[in-house]
Scaffold this motif. Structure first.
Motif, short mmCIF file in Angstrom:
data_model
loop_
_atom_site.label_atom_id
_atom_site.label_comp_id
_atom_site.label_asym_id
_atom_site.label_seq_id
_atom_site.Cartn_x
_atom_site.Cartn_y
_atom_site.Cartn_z
N ARG A 11 0.88 -1.19 -0.17
CA ARG A 11 0.14 -0.01 -0.03
C ARG A 11 1.06 1.44 0.14
NH1 ARG A 11 -4.00 -0.39 4.78
NH2 ARG A 11 -4.73 1.33 3.95
N LEU A 14 1.00 6.90 2.25
CA LEU A 14 -0.09 7.79 3.20
C LEU A 14 -1.16 6.71 3.36
CD1 LEU A 14 -1.43 10.34 3.93
CD2 LEU A 14 -2.26 10.70 1.78
N LEU A 15 -1.91 5.87 2.52
CA LEU A 15 -2.73 5.06 2.96
C LEU A 15 -2.35 3.93 4.09
CD1 LEU A 15 -4.18 4.05 -0.61
CD2 LEU A 15 -5.18 5.50 0.96
N ALA A 17 -0.64 4.48 6.58
CA ALA A 17 -0.88 5.47 7.97
C ALA A 17 -2.11 5.56 8.28
CB ALA A 17 -0.16 6.74 7.72
N THR A 18 -3.11 5.32 7.09
CA THR A 18 -4.65 5.57 7.37
C THR A 18 -5.18 4.34 8.02
OG1 THR A 18 -4.82 6.95 5.52
CG2 THR A 18 -6.82 6.18 6.46
N PRO A 19 -5.90 4.39 9.17
CA PRO A 19 -6.62 3.30 9.90
C PRO A 19 -7.53 2.41 8.80
CG PRO A 19 -7.29 5.22 10.98
CD PRO A 19 -6.13 5.58 10.17
N SER A 20 -7.85 1.33 8.92
CA SER A 20 -8.70 0.75 8.07
C SER A 20 -10.18 0.89 8.87
CB SER A 20 -8.58 -0.74 8.20
OG SER A 20 -8.87 -1.44 9.69
N ARG A 23 -10.81 -1.00 12.04
CA ARG A 23 -10.35 -0.30 13.11
C ARG A 23 -10.97 1.16 13.53
NH1 ARG A 23 -6.46 -1.47 17.23
NH2 ARG A 23 -5.45 0.26 17.90
N VAL A 24 -11.32 1.79 12.92
CA VAL A 24 -12.22 2.99 13.22
C VAL A 24 -13.46 2.61 13.68
CG1 VAL A 24 -13.20 5.08 12.09
CG2 VAL A 24 -11.13 4.53 11.27
#
Length: 53
Positions: A11, A14-15, A17-20, A23-24
């Protein structure tokens, strides 16, 4: 994109580092539970104060 700009799963950085979304969802559920508990405690505290009037 170079190899240094991707994580081991392939990936982009930046992606990565973005939570799934899962997870959110866990975070939101935890925050909702905490908010409910705080609301209950504040409500009980308010009822106690009103009861003492």
């Amino acid at each position: 994109m170079t190899a240094s700009q991707t994580d081991p799963r392939g990936r982009p950085t930046l992606l990565a580092a973005t939570p799934s979304a899962e997870r959110v969802g866990e975070w939101l559920r935890t925050l909702a539970i905490l908010a409910g508990m705080i609301t209950l405690l504040v409500g009980l505290f308010a009822a106690e104060l009103i009861g003492r009037l």
